[in-house]
Design a protein around this motif. Structure first.
Motif, mmCIF file in Angstrom:
data_model
loop_
_atom_site.group_PDB
_atom_site.id
_atom_site.type_symbol
_atom_site.label_atom_id
_atom_site.label_comp_id
_atom_site.label_asym_id
_atom_site.label_seq_id
_atom_site.Cartn_x
_atom_site.Cartn_y
_atom_site.Cartn_z
ATOM 1 N N ASN A 1 0.838 -1.201 0.000
ATOM 2 C CA ASN A 1 0.000 0.000 0.000
ATOM 3 C C ASN A 1 0.871 1.248 0.000
ATOM 4 O O ASN A 1 1.383 1.638 1.028
ATOM 5 C CB ASN A 1 -0.908 -0.008 1.234
ATOM 6 C CG ASN A 1 -1.946 1.097 1.173
ATOM 7 O OD1 ASN A 1 -2.228 1.622 0.101
ATOM 8 N ND2 ASN A 1 -2.490 1.451 2.309
ATOM 9 N N PRO A 2 1.099 1.846 -1.132
ATOM 10 C CA PRO A 2 0.428 1.588 -2.401
ATOM 11 C C PRO A 2 1.162 0.630 -3.320
ATOM 12 O O PRO A 2 2.383 0.514 -3.297
ATOM 13 C CB PRO A 2 0.428 2.974 -3.047
ATOM 14 C CG PRO A 2 1.727 3.585 -2.580
ATOM 15 C CD PRO A 2 1.934 3.053 -1.195
ATOM 16 N N ASP B 1 5.390 0.253 -1.218
ATOM 17 C CA ASP B 1 5.498 0.030 0.225
ATOM 18 C C ASP B 1 5.291 -1.466 0.435
ATOM 19 O O ASP B 1 4.681 -2.135 -0.403
ATOM 20 C CB ASP B 1 4.415 0.849 0.962
ATOM 21 C CG ASP B 1 4.661 0.915 2.465
ATOM 22 O OD1 ASP B 1 5.693 0.386 2.922
ATOM 23 O OD2 ASP B 1 3.817 1.498 3.176
HETATM 24 MG MG MG Z 1 2.126 2.746 2.744
#
Ligand code: MG
Ligand code: ADP
Length: 398
Positions: free
Chosen positions: A208-209, A222
Motif C-alpha cells: 500500500n500503495p 510500500d
Molecule cells: Mg504505505
C-alpha cells in the motif's frame, strides 16, 4: 514477527515482485553514498520503523511539516532528509503518541506514479483461507476504506488445494480498472505475492500503495510483511531480520522466559495460568467496569522464578493500578503458587493492590500461606469475587 519495509521488499523481490532499487542507511553519509550509487534524478528517503502512516506522520520537535517519507531531487537533499530523520522520533497514526525513533532509513529511486492501489494478502479466519484484498483507494489506511466505503474493497479467497489461479488475478485486475498490459502485470504480481505468502508462512503481506507507473508497470512502493511466529523455526533467514529494538521490551522479556504476555491499554494487571482462563479473567474485569492491562499466561508449570518474572513484567507497565492473580492449581499445587506469589510480592516491593484467587489442589494451604505472609494480599473466593475486589481496591487506592 514484523520486519522493515526494505527487508520486506528484499524478500518479495526474490519471488519476482516488482520493487524499485534502493539501499538501507544508518547515517546521512551512508544515505548519500546509496543515493550516488542509485543515480537520480529523484530519490525518496523513507524512515524505517515498524509502523505505517509514515508519509503523513511528523517528527517530534520538527515544525517543518515534513513527514517520514520525503521525495528529494539532489544528493545533498538526501543527506539533509537523512539527518532530519535519523535519531528523531516519528509519530504516525500507527505508533501512538509516543512515536518511534528512526534508527535506519531506506533511500529509494523515485517513481512516476499514475495510480495508487491497495493490495493485501491475509488469512481470513471466517473462510479459513488466504484472501487477497484489493482496492482502488491506495495510499489510504485500509481500515478507513473498510469503514467509510466497504464496497471499494474487493476480496478473493484462495482455495488452498487449488492455489492462486490466473482468473483470480484477472478478476481483481478488472475490478481495479486495470487495462491492457497492466492486467498481465497484475496477475503476475499477485501470483508472486501469493507464492511468497505461502512459502514463508506469512500472516500479512500488504502492498500500500501498489502503483501503476506512467509506462504501465506495477510496482510495490510500500511493503508490510508479517510472519507467523510459530513457523519461524523453519525460516532462519527471516528470523535473522528481527529488529528487537522495534519490539515491545516487556513482550521480548516475556518471550525470553516463555511467558505468553501481551500488553493492553487497561489498568488491571493479570497473572493467570492457561490461555482460556486468562481470556475469561480479562472478560470479567471488563464486566466489573475496568480494563485489563495485559494478557498473561504463566503456563501450567509456573515456578517461583516465573511468577516473579511475571510480576516484574506486570509492574513494569506504568498504567498498572492493581493486580489480579487467578490461578487454578491442577498440575500445580496452590501452596507452591502461594509461596511464589508471596516471594515475588516481597522481591518487587509491591505498591498496588493485589487480589489473589486460588482454586484447586492444596487450596487451603495456599490461602494460609498468603494470610500468614503479613503482606496486604486480598484473597478472593471465585472469579467474580476476585474481579469485583480488584476493581474496588483500585478505585479506593486512587
Ligand atoms: Mg504505505
Ligand atoms: P507509509 O504508508 O508508511 O506512509 P509509504 O511507503 O506508503 O509509507 O509512502 C507514502 C507515500 O509516499 C506513498 O503513498 C507514495 O505516494 C509516496 N512514495 C513512497 N515511495 C515512493 C517512491 N519510491 N517514489 C515516489 N513516491 C513514493
Amino acid at each position: 514477527m514484523n520486519i522493515h519495509e526494505y527487508q520486506g521488499k528484499q524478500v518479495l523481490a526474490k519471488y519476482g515482485v516488482a520493487v524499485l532499487k534502493g539501499g538501507v542507511a544508518y547515517t546521512p553519509d551512508e544515505a548519500i553514498q546509496v543515493a550516488k550509487d542509485l543515480g537520480g534524478p529523484v530519490w525518496v528517503v523513507k524512515s524505517q520503523i515498524h509502523a505505517g502512516g509514515r508519509g503523513k506522520g511528523s517528527f517530534k520537535g520538527d515544525t517543518s511539516g515534513k513527514g517520514g517519507v520525503r521525495v528529494v531531487k539532489s544528493v545533498e537533499e538526501v543527506g539533509a532528509a537523512a539527518d532530519a530523520m535519523l535519531g528523531k522520533v516519528l509519530v504516525t497514526v500507527q505508533t501512538g503518541e509516543q512515536g518511534k525513533e528512526v534508527k535506519r532509513i531506506y533511500v529509494e529511486q523515485g517513481c512516476d506514479i499514475r495510480r495508487e492501489l491497495y493490495l493485501g494478502l491475509l488469512i481470513d479466519r471466517s473462510t479459513s483461507r488466504v484472501t487477497i484484498m484489493a482496492s482502488t483507494e491506495g495510499g489510504m489506511e485500509i481500515e478507513e476504506v473498510a469503514h467509510k466505503s466497504p464496497e471499494k474493497i474487493l476480496k478473493v479467497a484462495i482455495d488452498p488445494v487449488q492455489g492462486f489461479q490466473q482468473y483470480h488475478g484477472r478478476q481483481l485486475a478488472f475490478g481495479l480498472g486495470l487495462t491492457g498490459k497492466q492486467v498481465g502485470a497484475a496477475v503476475k504480481f499477485m501470483g508472486a505475492l501469493y507464492k511468497a505468502f505461502m512459502d514463508l508462512d506469512c500472516s500479512i503481506v500488504e502492498i500500500n500503495p501498489l502503483v501503476v507507473t506512467g509506462d504501465d508497470q506495477l510496482i510495490a512502493l510500500d511493503a508490510k510483511v508479517n510472519f507467523d511466529d510459530n513457523a519461524l523455526f523453519r525460516h532462519k533467514d527471516i528470523e535473522e531480520m528481527r529488529d528487537e529494538s522495534e519490539e515491545d521490551p516487556a513482550e521480548l522479556e516475556a518471550a525470553r522466559h516463555s511467558l505468553n504476555y501481551i500488553k493492553l491499554d487497561g489498568s488491571i494487571g493479570c497473572m493467570v495460568n492457561g490461555a482460556g482462563l486468562a481470556m475469561a479473567t480479562m472478560d470479567i474485569i471488563k464486566l466489573y467496569g475496568a480494563s485489563p492491562a495485559n494478557f498473561l499466561d504463566v503456563g501450567g508449570g509456573a515456578t517461583k522464578e516465573r511468577v516473579t518474572t511475571a510480576f516484574k513484567l506486570i509492574l513494569s507497565d506504568p498504567n498498572v493500578e492493581g493486580i489480579l492473580v487467578n490461578i487454578f492449581g491442577g498440575i500445580m499445587r496452590c501452596d507452591v503458587i502461594a509461596e511464589g506469589v508471596v516471594a515475588a510480592a516481597r522481591e518487587v516491593s509491591l505498591n498496588v493492590p493485589l487480589v489473589v484467587r486460588l482454586e484447586g489442589t492444596n487450596v487451603e494451604l495456599g490461602k494460609k500461606i498468603m494470610a500468614q505472609s503479613g503482606l496486604p494480599i486480598i484473597a478472593a473466593d471465585n472469579l467474580a469475587d476476585a474481579a469485583e475486589k480488584v476493581v474496588k481496591a483500585v478505585k479506593e487506592a486512587a
